[in-house]
Design a protein around this motif. Structure first.
Motif, PDB file in Angstrom:
ATOM      1  N   GLY A 236       2.162 -69.073  85.552  1.00 25.11           N
ATOM      2  CA  GLY A 236       1.906 -68.228  84.819  1.00 25.11           C
ATOM      3  C   GLY A 236       0.583 -68.635  83.737  1.00 25.11           C
ATOM      4  N   ALA A 237      -0.032 -67.641  83.055  1.00 22.28           N
ATOM      5  CA  ALA A 237      -1.071 -67.918  82.478  1.00 22.28           C
ATOM      6  C   ALA A 237      -1.095 -67.067  81.152  1.00 22.28           C
ATOM      7  CB  ALA A 237      -2.478 -67.798  82.863  1.00 22.28           C
ATOM      8  N   VAL A 238      -1.770 -67.508  80.186  1.00 20.13           N
ATOM      9  CA  VAL A 238      -1.896 -66.561  78.979  1.00 20.13           C
ATOM     10  C   VAL A 238      -3.429 -66.906  78.472  1.00 20.13           C
ATOM     11  CG1 VAL A 238      -0.913 -68.414  77.303  1.00 20.13           C
ATOM     12  CG2 VAL A 238      -1.185 -65.877  76.501  1.00 20.13           C
ATOM     13  N   VAL A 239      -4.215 -65.845  78.124  1.00 16.65           N
ATOM     14  CA  VAL A 239      -5.535 -65.917  77.623  1.00 16.65           C
ATOM     15  C   VAL A 239      -5.908 -65.144  76.247  1.00 16.65           C
ATOM     16  CG1 VAL A 239      -7.993 -65.324  78.126  1.00 16.65           C
ATOM     17  CG2 VAL A 239      -6.500 -66.223  80.244  1.00 16.65           C
ATOM     18  N   TRP A 240      -6.334 -65.888  75.397  1.00 15.55           N
ATOM     19  CA  TRP A 240      -6.544 -65.466  74.147  1.00 15.55           C
ATOM     20  C   TRP A 240      -8.022 -65.014  73.786  1.00 15.55           C
ATOM     21  CZ3 TRP A 240      -2.183 -64.464  71.261  1.00 15.55           C
ATOM     22  CH2 TRP A 240      -1.085 -65.214  71.607  1.00 15.55           C
ATOM     23  N   THR A 241      -8.084 -64.159  72.990  1.00 15.75           N
ATOM     24  CA  THR A 241      -9.557 -63.711  72.409  1.00 15.75           C
ATOM     25  C   THR A 241      -9.065 -63.298  70.856  1.00 15.75           C
ATOM     26  OG1 THR A 241      -9.156 -61.360  73.043  1.00 15.75           O
ATOM     27  CG2 THR A 241     -10.370 -62.667  74.465  1.00 15.75           C
ATOM     28  N   GLN A 242     -10.082 -63.703  69.967  1.00 19.63           N
ATOM     29  CA  GLN A 242     -10.221 -63.579  68.585  1.00 19.63           C
ATOM     30  C   GLN A 242     -10.508 -62.053  68.221  1.00 19.63           C
ATOM     31  OE1 GLN A 242      -9.564 -66.149  65.970  1.00 19.63           O
ATOM     32  NE2 GLN A 242      -9.463 -64.220  65.178  1.00 19.63           N
ATOM     33  N   GLN A 243     -10.079 -61.431  67.475  1.00 20.64           N
ATOM     34  CA  GLN A 243     -10.279 -59.968  67.179  1.00 20.64           C
ATOM     35  C   GLN A 243     -10.730 -59.847  65.606  1.00 20.64           C
ATOM     36  OE1 GLN A 243      -9.737 -57.353  69.781  1.00 20.64           O
ATOM     37  NE2 GLN A 243      -9.691 -59.391  70.610  1.00 20.64           N
ATOM     38  N   PRO A 244     -11.285 -58.768  65.424  1.00 19.69           N
ATOM     39  CA  PRO A 244     -11.649 -58.648  63.984  1.00 19.69           C
ATOM     40  C   PRO A 244     -10.487 -58.747  62.912  1.00 19.69           C
ATOM     41  CG  PRO A 244     -12.961 -57.053  65.524  1.00 19.69           C
ATOM     42  CD  PRO A 244     -11.803 -57.774  66.265  1.00 19.69           C
ATOM     43  N   GLY A 245     -10.753 -59.351  61.881  1.00 18.92           N
ATOM     44  CA  GLY A 245      -9.761 -59.235  61.081  1.00 18.92           C
ATOM     45  C   GLY A 245      -8.631 -60.230  60.968  1.00 18.92           C
ATOM     46  N   GLY A 246      -9.001 -61.296  62.026  1.00 17.61           N
ATOM     47  CA  GLY A 246      -8.313 -62.374  62.146  1.00 17.61           C
ATOM     48  C   GLY A 246      -7.111 -62.101  63.351  1.00 17.61           C
ATOM     49  N   ARG A 247      -6.853 -61.231  63.643  1.00 13.92           N
ATOM     50  CA  ARG A 247      -6.107 -61.082  64.721  1.00 13.92           C
ATOM     51  C   ARG A 247      -6.490 -61.876  66.001  1.00 13.92           C
ATOM     52  NH1 ARG A 247      -4.249 -55.836  66.998  1.00 13.92           N
ATOM     53  NH2 ARG A 247      -6.573 -55.515  67.060  1.00 13.92           N
ATOM     54  N   MET A 248      -5.441 -62.366  66.996  1.00 14.21           N
ATOM     55  CA  MET A 248      -5.684 -62.799  68.299  1.00 14.21           C
ATOM     56  C   MET A 248      -5.073 -62.125  69.138  1.00 14.21           C
ATOM     57  SD  MET A 248      -5.883 -66.807  67.977  1.00 14.21           S
ATOM     58  CE  MET A 248      -6.951 -66.915  69.280  1.00 14.21           C
ATOM     59  N   LEU A 249      -5.713 -61.564  70.142  1.00 15.54           N
ATOM     60  CA  LEU A 249      -5.147 -60.577  71.248  1.00 15.54           C
ATOM     61  C   LEU A 249      -4.845 -61.477  72.555  1.00 15.54           C
ATOM     62  CD1 LEU A 249      -4.562 -57.580  71.821  1.00 15.54           C
ATOM     63  CD2 LEU A 249      -6.611 -57.523  72.629  1.00 15.54           C
ATOM     64  N   GLY A 250      -3.799 -61.531  73.256  1.00 14.60           N
ATOM     65  CA  GLY A 250      -3.584 -62.310  74.268  1.00 14.60           C
ATOM     66  C   GLY A 250      -3.193 -61.348  75.542  1.00 14.60           C
TER      67      GLY A 250
END
Length: 304
Positions: A236-250
């Motif tokens: 499996g794999a997980v990929v993260w991106t930084q979002q506005p407001g400090g959230r991280m979306l994976g």
């Protein structure tokens, strides 16, 4: 259509069926030390990448057969062996970036000396996931931070999913097959959808430094933070991106159904939803969460 195109360039090609210089030839078939080579090669690259009348307006070049370096060059003082290869790549790279700043020149020279003349290192043909993993580890150690083309010739039904999952983390996956494998046997629809969905995640993660994990698997770190990681070895794999407001979306995917441990790049409240928007029950385990996932589905994970 928003597609980017790389043109395949056969290094040292003579146009013969073998596509390689003849052993013991008096001069190289393509000789980067010959008079006029720089001008001729630069003009050719301009024609391939340029925007002028008759130019092909490609986005870059995929250089192949670097290993077939001729034994003899016209002017050995300008380069023989790897030095001749370096000169060849140097002229191509300089010409490509003179035509367009964002050109991608891809080669298979996995050595730090070649870092200045290539933009991406292709792992080249292999016949097992173990071989690609070993090559990726060498490239990551020799050229930290370099973009790695995972290649994919010749993936098989046995290793295609693991290879796309791992190369999505350590670099860019390459899919050579659509409806059929190299053997001619059809690729199941579910497998094709999974491969395409996973490969699409590679564009989300950005650049980083590749780390090999104990026991197998990969992690991509940027600014001290995990931005991508394989799960359960290479299942499996997980990929993260930084979002506005400090959230991280994976986005997380597993090739096998069941409970999966998902590593988190930092502390914070976390939630996971399935492709239909339904929340998945979680349990915390230190800097990881446990979640029961269905195989092949892309789940969205939010870290606040």
């Amino acid at each position: 259509a928003g597609l980017r195109v790389l043109l395949w360039w056969p290094m040292w090609s003579t146009g013969t069926p073998s596509g390689a210089a003849s052993a013991g030839s008096a001069v190289a078939a393509v000789d980067p030390t010959s008079a006029g080579f720089d001008e001729t090669m630069s003009s050719t690259v301009t024609e391939m990448l340029g925007q002028g009348p008759g130019d092909l307006a490609a986005d870059g070049l995929k250089l192949d057969w670097e290993y077939a370096i001729p034994e003899v060059t016209t002017n050995p003082a300008l380069g023989i062996g790897d030095a001749a290869l370096y000169r060849y790549l140097q002229v191509i790279h300089a010409a490509a970036h003179a035509v367009r700043a964002d050109a991608l020149v891809e080669a298979s020279a996995a050595s730090p000396q070649f870092e200045q003349v290539t933009d991406s290192v292709r792992l080249y043909d292999a016949w097992s996931e173990q071989a690609w993993d070993a090559r990726a580890a060498i490239v990551a150690a020799a050229e930290p931070g370099v973009l790695i083309d995972g290649d994919g010739w010749q993936t098989t039904p046995a290793d295609a999913v693991a290879h796309v999952l791992s190369s999505t983390v350590y670099g860019v996956p390459a899919l050579y097959f659509g409806g059929t494998w190299a053997s001619g046997k059809p690729v199941p629809d579910a497998t094709a959808r999974l491969l395409g969905s996973v490969a699409a995640l590679a564009a989300e993660k950005g650049a980083g430094t590749v780390i090999t994990l104990p026991g197998g698997g990969w992690e991509l770190v940027s600014h001290g933070r995990d931005v991508a990681q394989t799960l359960g070895g290479e299942t499996g794999a997980v990929v993260w991106t930084q979002q506005p407001g400090g959230r991280m979306l994976g986005h997380v995917v597993s090739s096998v159904g069941g409970t999966v441990l998902i590593p988190l790049p930092r502390d914070g409240g976390v939630s996971v939803v399935d492709p239909n928007g339904r929340h998945v029950q979680l349990s915390r385990a230190g800097n990881r969460v446990r979640a029961k996932l269905s195989a092949h589905d892309i789940y969205t994970i939010t870290l606040r």
